[in-house]
Design a protein around this motif. Structure first.
Motif, PDB file in Angstrom:
ATOM      1  N   GLN A 176      36.733  31.024  32.392  1.00 58.16           N
ATOM      2  CA  GLN A 176      37.069  31.425  33.762  1.00 58.16           C
ATOM      3  C   GLN A 176      37.940  30.351  34.419  1.00 58.16           C
ATOM      4  O   GLN A 176      37.514  29.209  34.589  1.00 58.16           O
ATOM      5  N   ASP A 177      39.142  30.743  34.800  1.00 53.50           N
ATOM      6  CA  ASP A 177      40.096  29.796  35.372  1.00 53.50           C
ATOM      7  C   ASP A 177      40.246  29.974  36.878  1.00 53.50           C
ATOM      8  O   ASP A 177      40.147  31.090  37.409  1.00 53.50           O
ATOM      9  N   ALA A 178      40.505  28.861  37.524  1.00 55.14           N
ATOM     10  CA  ALA A 178      40.814  28.851  38.956  1.00 55.14           C
ATOM     11  C   ALA A 178      42.271  28.442  39.132  1.00 55.14           C
ATOM     12  O   ALA A 178      42.830  27.721  38.298  1.00 55.14           O
ATOM     13  N   ILE A 179      42.876  28.902  40.228  1.00 50.65           N
ATOM     14  CA  ILE A 179      44.257  28.516  40.511  1.00 50.65           C
ATOM     15  C   ILE A 179      44.504  28.535  42.012  1.00 50.65           C
ATOM     16  O   ILE A 179      43.922  29.344  42.745  1.00 50.65           O
ATOM     17  N   LEU A 180      45.354  27.640  42.454  1.00 48.04           N
ATOM     18  CA  LEU A 180      45.794  27.586  43.846  1.00 48.04           C
ATOM     19  C   LEU A 180      46.924  28.585  44.042  1.00 48.04           C
ATOM     20  O   LEU A 180      47.895  28.592  43.275  1.00 48.04           O
ATOM     21  N   ILE A 181      46.799  29.456  45.033  1.00 49.57           N
ATOM     22  CA  ILE A 181      47.859  30.418  45.333  1.00 49.57           C
ATOM     23  C   ILE A 181      49.004  29.678  46.031  1.00 49.57           C
ATOM     24  O   ILE A 181      48.778  28.838  46.901  1.00 49.57           O
ATOM     25  N   THR A 182      50.218  30.007  45.642  1.00 46.43           N
ATOM     26  CA  THR A 182      51.385  29.264  46.126  1.00 46.43           C
ATOM     27  C   THR A 182      51.474  29.228  47.645  1.00 46.43           C
ATOM     28  O   THR A 182      51.851  28.211  48.231  1.00 46.43           O
ATOM     29  N   VAL A 224      39.703  46.195  34.798  1.00 44.70           N
ATOM     30  CA  VAL A 224      39.885  45.213  35.874  1.00 44.70           C
ATOM     31  C   VAL A 224      38.882  44.064  35.826  1.00 44.70           C
ATOM     32  O   VAL A 224      39.064  43.065  36.512  1.00 44.70           O
ATOM     33  N   ALA A 225      37.820  44.200  35.032  1.00 47.29           N
ATOM     34  CA  ALA A 225      36.753  43.192  35.007  1.00 47.29           C
ATOM     35  C   ALA A 225      36.625  42.578  33.615  1.00 47.29           C
ATOM     36  O   ALA A 225      36.321  43.291  32.648  1.00 47.29           O
ATOM     37  N   PRO A 226      36.871  41.286  33.467  1.00 43.03           N
ATOM     38  CA  PRO A 226      36.773  40.644  32.149  1.00 43.03           C
ATOM     39  C   PRO A 226      35.407  40.811  31.478  1.00 43.03           C
ATOM     40  O   PRO A 226      35.347  40.962  30.252  1.00 43.03           O
ATOM     41  N   TYR A 227      34.321  40.808  32.254  1.00 37.94           N
ATOM     42  CA  TYR A 227      33.000  41.008  31.649  1.00 37.94           C
ATOM     43  C   TYR A 227      32.865  42.443  31.128  1.00 37.94           C
ATOM     44  O   TYR A 227      32.162  42.685  30.151  1.00 37.94           O
ATOM     45  N   GLY A 228      33.534  43.380  31.760  1.00 41.31           N
ATOM     46  CA  GLY A 228      33.559  44.746  31.266  1.00 41.31           C
ATOM     47  C   GLY A 228      34.351  44.852  29.975  1.00 41.31           C
ATOM     48  O   GLY A 228      33.962  45.562  29.040  1.00 41.31           O
ATOM     49  N   ALA A 229      35.472  44.140  29.916  1.00 44.94           N
ATOM     50  CA  ALA A 229      36.273  44.120  28.693  1.00 44.94           C
ATOM     51  C   ALA A 229      35.476  43.493  27.553  1.00 44.94           C
ATOM     52  O   ALA A 229      35.549  43.953  26.402  1.00 44.94           O
ATOM     53  N   ALA A 230      34.685  42.458  27.870  1.00 49.78           N
ATOM     54  CA  ALA A 230      33.852  41.823  26.847  1.00 49.78           C
ATOM     55  C   ALA A 230      32.761  42.782  26.366  1.00 49.78           C
ATOM     56  O   ALA A 230      32.471  42.851  25.163  1.00 49.78           O
ATOM     57  N   SER A 253      36.481  42.110  41.621  1.00 51.11           N
ATOM     58  CA  SER A 253      36.913  42.047  40.230  1.00 51.11           C
ATOM     59  C   SER A 253      38.230  41.277  40.132  1.00 51.11           C
ATOM     60  O   SER A 253      39.078  41.343  41.026  1.00 51.11           O
ATOM     61  N   SER A 254      38.389  40.573  39.038  1.00 53.28           N
ATOM     62  CA  SER A 254      39.585  39.749  38.854  1.00 53.28           C
ATOM     63  C   SER A 254      40.857  40.587  38.853  1.00 53.28           C
ATOM     64  O   SER A 254      41.887  40.182  39.404  1.00 53.28           O
ATOM     65  N   ALA A 306      37.618  35.568  36.476  1.00 52.09           N
ATOM     66  CA  ALA A 306      36.633  35.623  35.387  1.00 52.09           C
ATOM     67  C   ALA A 306      37.332  35.553  34.036  1.00 52.09           C
ATOM     68  O   ALA A 306      36.693  35.783  33.005  1.00 52.09           O
ATOM     69  N   ASP A 307      38.615  35.238  34.034  1.00 53.76           N
ATOM     70  CA  ASP A 307      39.349  35.113  32.783  1.00 53.76           C
ATOM     71  C   ASP A 307      40.441  34.065  32.941  1.00 53.76           C
ATOM     72  O   ASP A 307      40.564  33.427  33.995  1.00 53.76           O
ATOM     73  N   VAL A 308      41.217  33.867  31.892  1.00 56.45           N
ATOM     74  CA  VAL A 308      42.342  32.935  31.965  1.00 56.45           C
ATOM     75  C   VAL A 308      43.665  33.682  32.142  1.00 56.45           C
ATOM     76  O   VAL A 308      44.653  33.103  32.600  1.00 56.45           O
TER      77      VAL A 308
END
Length: 252
Positions: free
Chosen positions: A212-218, A138-144, A59-60, A79-81
């Motif tokens: 759904q956003d992706a990001i590089l961890i520092t 904890v889960a954006p699809y659950g929040a939706a 989960s995100s 699964a979210d921004v």
């Protein structure tokens, strides 16, 4: 050995060693709804890049907590921004690397093909034993899913029938096994599972967009494999997989 022959031998050894020297590993924390897509993307990425990919599903919200606690992830496919944005603002994620890789769709699903025809009417009748959703905390699809039920005025009255799972993958498994009569799942799970059953593609006006956003961890900003994975998600090959599994595509 003559010098030209020695030089040729050394060059051959170096050329053979180069791919191994360049190969790196990327550990990606991937939202559970994207499991089927990632399974299809992984071999193409590894073949095209020469890098190794290790996928961890969950989960995100849990991933955010783990990254904040120092978990050794290189990339987050949320699964979210909101969670990638939090990482960017806190310095744990690289702001310039963040982008939307997919826009999810929520589906009410039962493996029983005769369970319902009209999903909204089915929910309003309450003619089911258990309704599974992912944990909204904890889960954006659950929040939706919670938002949909609130919009329909059903959330308070269904509390005794709602069962929660940690992530959307577990929700699908609960319905597929019969532990829940129906479930709010990712449309991609239904397409990948190959069991049409009863489906209601939830109108998008009933919940916020599942961008759904992706990001590089520092910690991985100097890892070429991590950057290569994010680049690969933008390629036509990856986007074709994503679209085939029911996601809407962001503008390139």
């Amino acid at each position: 050995m003559p010098r030209p022959a020695l030089a040729s031998a050394l060059t051959a050894v170096l050329l053979l060693a180069l791919p191994a020297a360049r190969a790196e590993e990327v550990v990606a924390a991937v939202a559970a709804n994207f499991a089927a897509a990632m399974a299809r993307i992984e071999p193409g990425f590894e073949q095209a890049s020469g890098h190794r990919l290790t996928v961890v599903l969950g989960s995100s919200g849990k991933f955010l907590q783990q990254i904040q606690q120092g978990a050794p992830f290189d990339v987050l496919l949320s699964a979210d921004v909101e969670r990638p944005e939090l990482l960017a603002k806190s310095g744990l994620g690289v702001p310039a690397s963040r982008f939307t890789y997919a826009i999810g769709r929520l589906t009410l699903w039962s493996p029983d093909a005769k369970a319902f025809g009209d999903g909204e009417a089915y929910l309003k009748t309450g003619a089911f034993r258990h309704l599974a959703i992912a944990n909204p905390a904890v889960a954006p699809y659950g929040a939706a899913a919670r938002r949909v039920l609130e919009q329909l005025g059903l959330w308070p009255g269904l509390q005794e029938k709602i069962v929660r799972a940690e992530d959307i993958g577990q929700v699908y498994a609960m319905a597929a096994s019969g532990a829940a009569t129906a479930a709010f799942v990712a449309s991609s799970s239904v397409l990948a599972g190959g069991k049409p059953g009863s489906q209601w593609l939830v109108p998008q006006n009933l919940h916020p967009p599942l961008k759904q956003d992706a990001i590089l961890i520092t910690r991985a900003q100097n890892n070429p494999a991590a950057r290569a994975l994010l680049d690969y998600l933008k390629t036509p090959a990856a986007r074709e997989v994503i679209a085939a599994l029911g996601y809407d595509l962001p503008t390139p």
